[in-house]
Design a protein around this motif. Structure first.
Motif, PDB file in Angstrom:
ATOM      1  N   LEU A  53      38.330  55.219  42.013  1.00  0.00           N
ATOM      2  CA  LEU A  53      37.904  53.728  42.880  1.00  0.00           C
ATOM      3  C   LEU A  53      38.877  53.171  43.938  1.00  0.00           C
ATOM      4  CD1 LEU A  53      35.903  51.339  42.352  1.00  0.00           C
ATOM      5  CD2 LEU A  53      37.440  50.755  40.593  1.00  0.00           C
TER       6      LEU A  53
ATOM      7  N   PRO B 248      40.948  45.365  40.524  1.00  0.00           N
ATOM      8  CA  PRO B 248      40.607  44.142  39.901  1.00  0.00           C
ATOM      9  C   PRO B 248      39.184  44.200  38.800  1.00  0.00           C
ATOM     10  CG  PRO B 248      39.886  44.094  42.066  1.00  0.00           C
ATOM     11  CD  PRO B 248      40.602  45.385  41.921  1.00  0.00           C
ATOM     12  N   LEU B 249      39.200  43.150  38.029  1.00  0.00           N
ATOM     13  CA  LEU B 249      38.239  43.574  37.028  1.00  0.00           C
ATOM     14  C   LEU B 249      36.706  43.329  37.708  1.00  0.00           C
ATOM     15  CD1 LEU B 249      37.923  43.991  34.011  1.00  0.00           C
ATOM     16  CD2 LEU B 249      37.646  41.652  33.675  1.00  0.00           C
ATOM     17  N   HIS B 250      36.559  42.627  38.795  1.00  0.00           N
ATOM     18  CA  HIS B 250      35.278  42.278  39.262  1.00  0.00           C
ATOM     19  C   HIS B 250      34.790  43.880  39.916  1.00  0.00           C
ATOM     20  CE1 HIS B 250      37.533  41.408  43.109  1.00  0.00           C
ATOM     21  NE2 HIS B 250      36.484  42.164  43.889  1.00  0.00           N
ATOM     22  N   LEU B 251      35.620  44.652  40.504  1.00  0.00           N
ATOM     23  CA  LEU B 251      35.346  46.039  40.987  1.00  0.00           C
ATOM     24  C   LEU B 251      35.036  46.971  39.892  1.00  0.00           C
ATOM     25  CD1 LEU B 251      37.474  46.497  44.153  1.00  0.00           C
ATOM     26  CD2 LEU B 251      35.206  45.703  43.957  1.00  0.00           C
ATOM     27  N   ILE B 252      36.029  46.504  38.808  1.00  0.00           N
ATOM     28  CA  ILE B 252      35.843  47.675  37.478  1.00  0.00           C
ATOM     29  C   ILE B 252      34.486  47.218  37.134  1.00  0.00           C
ATOM     30  CG2 ILE B 252      36.688  48.254  35.120  1.00  0.00           C
ATOM     31  CD1 ILE B 252      39.510  47.258  36.255  1.00  0.00           C
ATOM     32  N   GLN B 253      34.117  46.279  36.877  1.00  0.00           N
ATOM     33  CA  GLN B 253      32.741  46.005  36.243  1.00  0.00           C
ATOM     34  C   GLN B 253      31.588  46.538  37.084  1.00  0.00           C
ATOM     35  OE1 GLN B 253      31.262  41.875  37.196  1.00  0.00           O
ATOM     36  NE2 GLN B 253      30.108  41.645  35.171  1.00  0.00           N
ATOM     37  N   ALA B 254      31.782  46.684  38.607  1.00  0.00           N
ATOM     38  CA  ALA B 254      30.643  47.340  39.454  1.00  0.00           C
ATOM     39  C   ALA B 254      30.712  49.006  38.882  1.00  0.00           C
ATOM     40  CB  ALA B 254      30.762  47.056  40.874  1.00  0.00           C
TER      41      ALA B 254
ATOM     42  N   ILE C 263      43.755  38.951  36.834  1.00  0.00           N
ATOM     43  CA  ILE C 263      42.391  39.609  36.996  1.00  0.00           C
ATOM     44  C   ILE C 263      41.978  39.033  38.204  1.00  0.00           C
ATOM     45  CG2 ILE C 263      40.099  39.667  36.036  1.00  0.00           C
ATOM     46  CD1 ILE C 263      41.373  38.853  33.249  1.00  0.00           C
ATOM     47  N   ARG C 264      42.324  39.739  39.310  1.00  0.00           N
ATOM     48  CA  ARG C 264      42.070  39.032  40.652  1.00  0.00           C
ATOM     49  C   ARG C 264      40.501  38.989  40.540  1.00  0.00           C
ATOM     50  NH1 ARG C 264      44.313  42.959  44.342  1.00  0.00           N
ATOM     51  NH2 ARG C 264      45.018  43.922  42.560  1.00  0.00           N
TER      52      ARG C 264
ATOM     53  N   LEU D 254      31.490  38.609  37.769  1.00  0.00           N
ATOM     54  CA  LEU D 254      32.557  38.022  38.155  1.00  0.00           C
ATOM     55  C   LEU D 254      32.781  37.464  39.507  1.00  0.00           C
ATOM     56  CD1 LEU D 254      35.133  40.264  36.281  1.00  0.00           C
ATOM     57  CD2 LEU D 254      34.598  37.990  35.710  1.00  0.00           C
TER      58      LEU D 254
ATOM     59  N   PHE E 142      25.298  46.113  42.674  1.00  0.00           N
ATOM     60  CA  PHE E 142      24.472  46.014  41.505  1.00  0.00           C
ATOM     61  C   PHE E 142      23.042  46.397  41.890  1.00  0.00           C
ATOM     62  CE2 PHE E 142      28.320  43.749  39.819  1.00  0.00           C
ATOM     63  CZ  PHE E 142      28.767  44.512  38.745  1.00  0.00           C
TER      64      PHE E 142
ATOM     65  N   VAL F 162      31.139  46.046  45.821  1.00  0.00           N
ATOM     66  CA  VAL F 162      30.334  45.629  44.708  1.00  0.00           C
ATOM     67  C   VAL F 162      28.876  45.908  44.862  1.00  0.00           C
ATOM     68  CG1 VAL F 162      30.257  44.253  42.768  1.00  0.00           C
ATOM     69  CG2 VAL F 162      32.326  44.401  44.120  1.00  0.00           C
TER      70      VAL F 162
END
Lengths: 211, 797
Positions: free
Chosen positions: B26, A92-98, B616-617, B201, B34, B32
Motif C-alpha cells: 500500500l 494511516p487508518l483511513h487508507l487502511i480502511q480503503a 491515527i492520521r 474516516l 469506495f 481512497v
C-alpha cells in the motif's frame, strides 16, 4: 520466527470469543514483530478496539452469536493483524480502511505471510531510545522548539511499555533546541524546565545568527 | 417540466483500478476508493407534492467483481416507487415484489453472474441498495424515484433531504448479527444489524443536488448549505459549493401567494390530497398547563447542538405563564430531574430552573425510554392540560419501542418533539409526535431556535380543530385528525368528490364543517402516497396491537404490491438478462461520513483525551468516542486521566436529584475539554439581526408574572419596544410576551407610564400607527428596557 511465518494455521477453523480473538491477535502480533507500543500504532488490540474496527468495517461482523457472545473466526483475526501490520508500516487508518475493504481471506493471509518473511526485525531498543509520548503529558510551552516528552526506562524489559507502572518511570522533558541539538531536562531537579528550554533556544538562535 | 439527469458516464465507462500492489505494498497517498462515487438528486416540488430522483453512481475500483451495499436514509414520509439499474445504455426497470421473493431473485442473479440491483426499506427512513456483479473497472447507476408530500408550518414549506445516517445509540444486549450493518441485533432492537452503515474516516461522496419549485416564491432559506438559486416561475436551487453526504439539505420556502381558504383539495382522479388550514388564532380562555420539558444531554448532543437545545429549553420555559406548572428532565444514560414533581411557575422556580439549565453538559448514551416514562408519570388534575416537550437529536435506534411506550404511557398528555441536528432523526421525532398527539418541529443548530420555540408555543395548548373526519372519502389514517395553530393538516383520501367536506369540532367546542368547493386536477401518483401513509399507519398498529401482526402485515403487503412501493415487506429488484461477471467477487459495504457538526465535538475530545489518536492520521474519531456516545450500549470506559463526573458542573448550589434507580455513569465530559471552536467554518454564518437580539433578550428577562423586575417603567418600555417591532397581543412571534406584559400593566393602570404603553398597544392593534419617539420619551430612561426601546426606535426608524 524460525520459519519466518506466524503460526496462523492453528486458527484456520477457530471459533473465538472476543477475548480469545484479542488474545490470539496480541500473541501473533508479537510473533510478527508488530509491537503495539511502536510509535505508529495507536494501541494494542483490545475488545473496544475490535468493536471500533467493526464500526469502520475493517473487521467483519461476527460469524454468529452464541447466546449473547459474539463468535469470531480466522478472517477476523487476519483483518485485525493486517490493520496493525499496516499501521506499523506507517499507513494511516483511513487508507487502511480503503485497502482492506472487501479483501478476500486468502489475500489477507498471503500478504501477512509474505510480509513476515521479508520483514526484518527492528534493532533492539536501548533504554535510552526516545519514546514519543502524549503531548498532554507535559504542559505546553511557548516558542518554536519542537518538544518531546521522554521516559527514561529503568529496566530493559519494560523499555517498550508506556503503560507500565508509574514507579518505573521518571518523566524527562526533551526538546530540540536547534537543528541537531536536543536538550533533556529532569523536572524533578530543574524547577521550570520549559523556561530553561526557551532560554537555551534563544541563546542558540542568537549564537547561530552571529556566526 | 422535469429535467432528467443526463447520463454523464460513457457506456461501460472504465475507472482506474485500485492499485495497491498487494495488500502490504500500500503506497502512502494512494487514492481512497469506495464503491459509491456520487449521489445525484433532482427534486421537483409543486404545491405539497414532491417527486425526487435519486441516482447513486457506483464504480468498481477492485480487481474482482463487486457487490456494493449502500445503507442510506430517505425522507421518512416518502415512498420509493421506481428502481432502475443503468449500465452503459442498458436500462432495466425494477419490479416490486414481496421482500423474500425479491431477495431470492437477486441471489439467483448473483450466482448466475447477472448484474442486479435490489432496494429494500429497513425502516421508514433507512434503505439499502445492493448492486451485484459489477465487473472490474466499470460503473453502474441505480436510479430511484421517491414521492412525498411536504408539510407546511406557519406559512412556510420545508423540503428536507437526508443524506447520511448518524451513528445512533443502540440499547439492549446483543443477540445476533444477520444484516450488513456494523452493529448487532439486540433484544431491544431486533433489526439493528441492518441499520447502521460503517463510518468513513476521511473524504466524502459528492452530492449533486438540484431542486425545482413551482413558484413564484416570497422567500427562500437554506439552513445547512450555501445555495445558489434562480428565481422566477420555476425556482431552481442548488448548493453553491461542493457538497458531500454529511448533513441534511434543508430548504424552507414561502409561496408568494399564500392561500387563505380553509380547505384546498387536489385530485388525480382516483385519490385526493386535502389541506386543512387552522382557523385564525382567537384568544380563548386559557386552560392552565402542566408542562414537562425534557432535554437530551447525551454525548451525541455535544457542541453547538446542546447550546441550541438549552436555548430551546429556556425559551419554552420563559413562554410559560402564571398558573402553569412545569418540571425539567434531562436524560442521557440516566435520568436527571430538576424537581421531583411539577412546580408552580413563579419568580423563584423560574430562576432556579434557569440555573439548572445553565449547568447541563453532555455525556452518556441516548436512553430515551426512562425519560419518556418519567415525563408521562404523575397525574394531572381535570381542568389542566398536560404537555410534554421533548428536545433531542433523536439519535437512537429503538424507535418501535419508543413509539409503543408513548402510546401506552401518555394518558391523554400531548407530546411535542423538537429535533435539533444537522442529520436529525426525522422518522423518530415525527412519529413520536404523531402517536403523542402533538407536533414535531425540526431545527438545525444554525436556525433561529428561539423563533422555532415561539412558533411551537402557539401550539402548546390544545388543538384549534379536533376530531376532523372526511365525509364519504376514506382517509389514509382512519382516526380523526387534530389541527394545531399554524400547522395545516395534509390528509390523503381514497376516492374523489366535487366537494370535499370535513366535520370536526372547533376550539370553542362547537361542531364545524369545512368544505373545499372544488378540487384541482394534478398529475401526481396520489395513490402511492395514500398507500405509503396507510402503510405507516398500519406499521404503528403493529406496534400497538402485536397480537394482530399477521393480519396487519398482509394488509401492508397487499397495499405495497398494488401501488408498487417499497415497504418493510416489499422490495424492488432489477435484473439484467445478460451475464456480466463470472469469477471472483468481493462485497463491500459503503462507509459513510460522520455528520458535520458531530466531528467537531469528536475532534475536541481527541486532542485532550486521546493522545494515541494523534497517531491515527486523518481519523476524525476514535474508539473511545464511540463508546462515549454509548453506541455500544454500555457506559463508556474512561481513559486514564480523564475527568469523571455527573453531567453537571461540580460546585453548584443546586439540589440535584439524579434518578436513584439508574446506575451512576461515567463518561467523558465535553465541558472539561473545552468548547468546539468554529463550527461550520466551511459555510458562512447568518448575520444576526439586531432587532431579533432585542426581542430575544426581552423574552428571556421577562418575569414569571409578566413584569420586568416588577417595575412599571421597565415593563412599559419593554412592551412599547415590542409594539414598535411589530408585535401585538394577536400577531407577531412575541405575542405571548406582549400578552403577559399587558396583563401585568393593566393591574397597574393608575400609573401614567402603564397607561401610555397600553395606549400604544391598543392603537397598534386597532391598525393605527406605531409608537414614535416623541410619544414615548418618558420611557427612554436609563433602564435596560429603555435602552432597548431607544435601539428599536433607531434601528426600525
Amino acid at each position: 520466527m524460525a520459519d519466518g511465518s506466524p503460526p496462523l494455521n492453528r486458527y484456520r477453523d477457530a471459533e473465538l470469543t472476543l477475548e480469545a480473538l484479542v488474545d490470539a491477535a496480541n500473541r501473533l502480533l508479537r510473533r510478527l514483530d508488530v509491537r503495539p507500543d511502536d510509535g505508529r500504532i495507536a494501541s494494542a488490540p483490545d475488545a473496544r478496539l475490535v468493536r471500533y474496527y467493526q464500526t469502520l468495517g475493517v473487521v467483519d461482523r461476527p460469524l454468529r452469536y452464541d447466546g449473547r457472545r459474539a463468535i469470531y473466526g480466522y478472517r477476523h483475526l487476519l483483518q485485525l493483524l493486517s490493520v496493525k501490520r499496516l499501521q506499523q508500516e506507517g499507513h494511516p487508518l483511513h487508507l487502511i480502511q480503503a485497502a482492506l475493504a472487501g479483501r478476500a481471506t486468502a489475500a489477507l493471509e498471503e500478504a501477512l505471510v509474505a510480509s513476515s518473511s521479508r520483514h526484518e526485525p527492528p534493532p533492539l531498543r536501548s533504554p535510552e531510545t526516545w519514546q514519543c509520548a502524549s503531548p498532554a503529558a507535559a504542559p505546553p510551552i511557548a516558542g518554536p522548539p519542537a518538544r518531546e516528552t521522554a521516559f527514561s526506562a529503568t529496566g530493559q524489559g519494560a523499555g517498550n511499555q508506556l503503560g507500565g507502572s508509574e514507579a518505573e518511570f521518571s518523566p524527562l522533558v526533551a526538546a530540540r533546541v536547534a537543528p541537531g541539538v536536543t536538550l533533556t531536562v529532569d523536572p524533578t531537579v530543574v524547577p521550570d524546565p520549559n523556561a530553561l528550554i526557551v532560554l537555551v533556544t534563544t541563546v542558540l538562535t542568537r549564537v547561530q545568527k552571529e556566526h | 417540466m422535469f429535467e432528467p439527469i443526463a447520463p454523464t458516464l460513457a457506456p461501460e465507462e472504465t475507472v482506474g483500478h485500485r492499485d495497491l500492489g498487494g495488500l502490504l505494498g500500500l503506497a502512502a497517498g494512494c487514492e481512497v476508493a469506495f464503491p459509491l462515487r456520487e449521489m445525484r438528486v433532482r427534486a421537483s416540488v409543486a404545491g405539497n407534492c414532491c417527486r425526487t430522483i435519486v441516482e447513486q453512481v457506483f464504480d468498481n475500483p477492485y480487481k474482482e467483481g463487486l457487490e456494493a451495499v449502500h445503507i442510506f436514509p430517505l425522507p421518512p414520509d416518502g415512498a420509493v416507487t421506481e428502481l432502475e439499474l443503468i449500465s452503459g445504455d442498458v436500462v432495466v426497470r425494477g419490479d416490486c415484489r414481496e421482500r423474500e421473493a425479491a431477495e431470492r431473485a437477486f441471489d439467483q442473479a448473483r450466482s448466475r453472474g447477472q448484474r442486479a440491483a435490489l432496494l429494500t426499506a429497513e425502516r421508514a427512513d433507512v434503505h439499502t441498495v445492493r448492486v451485484t456483479n459489477i465487473p472490474p473497472g466499470t460503473g453502474v447507476r441505480v436510479r430511484l424515484v421517491v414521492i412525498e408530500r411536504l408539510e407546511e408550518a406557519d406559512g412556510a414549506f420545508v423540503w428536507r433531504f437526508p443524506t447520511v445516517l448518524a451513528p445512533r445509540y443502540l440499547p439492549g444486549s446483543p443477540t445476533d448479527h444477520t444484516g450488513s450493518g456494523v452493529i448487532p441485533d439486540t433484544d431491544r432492537v431486533p433489526d439493528a444489524s441492518r441499520l447502521q452503515p460503517p463510518l468513513r474516516l476521511t473524504g466524502g461522496v459528492t452530492l449533486d443536488l438540484e431542486l425545482q419549485i413551482a413558484g413564484p416564491l416570497a422567500s427562500l432559506e437554506s439552513s445547512l448549505h450555501a445555495v445558489r438559486a434562480s428565481l422566477g416561475d420555476q425556482v431552481r436551487v442548488a448548493p453553491s459549493g461542493r457538497a458531500t453526504l454529511d448533513r441534511d439539505f434543508v430548504l424552507r420556502f414561502t409561496p408568494a401567494a399564500p392561500s387563505g381558504v380553509p380547505v384546498r383539495g387536489y385530485t388525480d382522479g382516483l385519490f385526493t390530497l386535502a389541506l386543512v388550514n387552522p382557523p385564525e388564532l382567537v384568544e380563548t380562555s386559557r386552560v392552565p398547563r402542566d408542562v414537562v420539558l425534557v432535554i437530551d444531554v447525551s454525548g451525541s448532543m455535544g457542541g453547538e447542538k446542546l447550546d441550541a437545545a438549552k436555548k430551546a429549553l429556556s425559551a419554552a420555559l420563559h413562554g410559560l405563564e402564571r398558573g402553569d406548572r412545569f418540571r425539567l428532565i434531562a436524560f442521557e444514560s440516566s435520568v436527571h430531574k430538576h424537581s421531583r414533581d411539577l412546580v408552580a411557575f413563579d419568580e423563584t422556580s423560574l430562576h432556579k430552573a434557569d440555573r439548572w439549565i445553565a449547568h447541563l453538559h453532555p455525556m452518556g448514551g441516548t436512553e430515551m425510554l426512562p425519560a419518556l416514562r418519567e415525563a408521562f408519570s404523575g397525574t394531572t388534575p381535570p381542568g389542566r392540560l398536560r404537555t410534554v416537550v421533548f428536545i433531542t437529536d433523536g439519535q437512537a435506534w429503538n424507535e418501535p419501542e419508543l413509539v409503543a411506550a408513548v402510546e401506552r404511557d401518555r394518558a391523554g398528555a400531548l407530546l411535542f418533539t423538537v429535533g435539533i441536528d444537522t442529520a436529525v432523526n426525522e422518522s423518530l421525532l415525527k412519529r413520536l409526535a404523531r402517536v403523542g398527539g402533538g407536533t414535531c418541529e425540526l431545527v438545525t443548530p444554525r436556525d433561529d431556535i428561539e423563533e422555532a420555540i415561539v412558533r411551537l408555543e402557539a401550539r402548546l395548548g390544545a388543538p384549534v380543530l379536533t376530531g376532523l373526519v372526511p365525509r364519504h372519502l376514506e382517509a389514509a389514517r382512519p382516526e380523526p385528525t387534530h389541527v394545531f395553530a399554524g400547522r395545516p393538516s395534509v390528509l390523503l383520501l381514497r376516492g374523489t368528490a366535487d366537494r370535499v367536506v370535513f366535520e370536526g369540532t372547533d376550539s370553542a367546542g362547537q361542531p364545524t364543517e369545512l368544505v373545499a368547493e372544488s378540487c384541482q386536477r394534478i398529475t401526481f401518483p396520489l395513490g402511492a402516497l395514500w398507500a405509503r401513509e396507510r402503510v405507516a399507519w398500519l406499521e404503528d398498529r403493529i406496534l400497538l396491537e402485536p397480537e394482530r401482526e399477521k393480519k396487519l402485515r398482509s394488509e401492508i403487503l397487499a397495499l405495497a404490491l398494488e401501488h408498487h412501493i417499497a415497504s418493510r415487506f416489499t422490495a424492488l429488484v432489477a435484473v439484467e438478462e445478460r451475464v456480466s461477471h463470472t469469477g471472483e467477487r468481493v462485497s463491500v459495504v459503503q462507509p459513510v461520513e460522520l455528520p458535520d457538526s458531530w466531528s467537531e465535538a469528536f475532534r475536541v475530545a481527541d486532542l485532550a483525551a486521546m493522545p494515541a489518536a494523534a497517531q491515527i492520521r486523518g481519523a476524525a474519531l476514535s474508539a473511545s468516542h464511540l463508546s462515549m456516545l454509548g453506541l455500544f450500549g454500555g457506559p463508556a470506559r474512561l481513559a486514564p486521566g480523564t475527568r469523571q463526573g455527573a453531567p453537571f458542573s461540580a460546585g453548584t448550589d443546586e439540589a440535584l436529584e439524579p434518578d436513584e434507580t439508574a446506575a451512576a455513569t461515567s463518561a467523558f465530559d465535553f465541558a472539561a475539554v473545552g468548547r468546539p471552536g468554529a463550527l461550520f467554518a466551511d459555510t458562512e454564518r447568518k448575520a444576526v439581526d439586531p432587532l431579533r437580539v432585542i426581542e430575544s433578550s426581552l423574552a428571556t428577562t421577562q418575569g414569571a408574572d409578566g413584569s420586568f423586575e416588577g417595575s412599571v417603567e421597565r415593563t412599559a418600555a419593554a412592551l412599547v419596544t415590542l409594539v414598535r417591532l411589530g408585535h401585538t397581543r394577536r400577531k407577531g412571534t412575541r405575542r405571548r410576551v406582549v400578552q403577559k406584559a399587558a396583563r401585568w400593566l393593566e393591574q397597574h393602570g393608575d400609573d401614567a407610564l402603564a397607561r401610555l404603553a397600553l395606549e400604544m398597544l391598543g392603537r397598534a392593534e386597532a391598525g393605527g400607527g406605531l409608537p414614535q419617539r416623541s410619544e414615548v420619551e418618558p420611557l427612554l430612561g436609563v433602564t435596560p428596557e429603555g435602552a432597548a426601546l431607544n435601539r428599536a426606535l433607531q434601528a426600525s426608524g
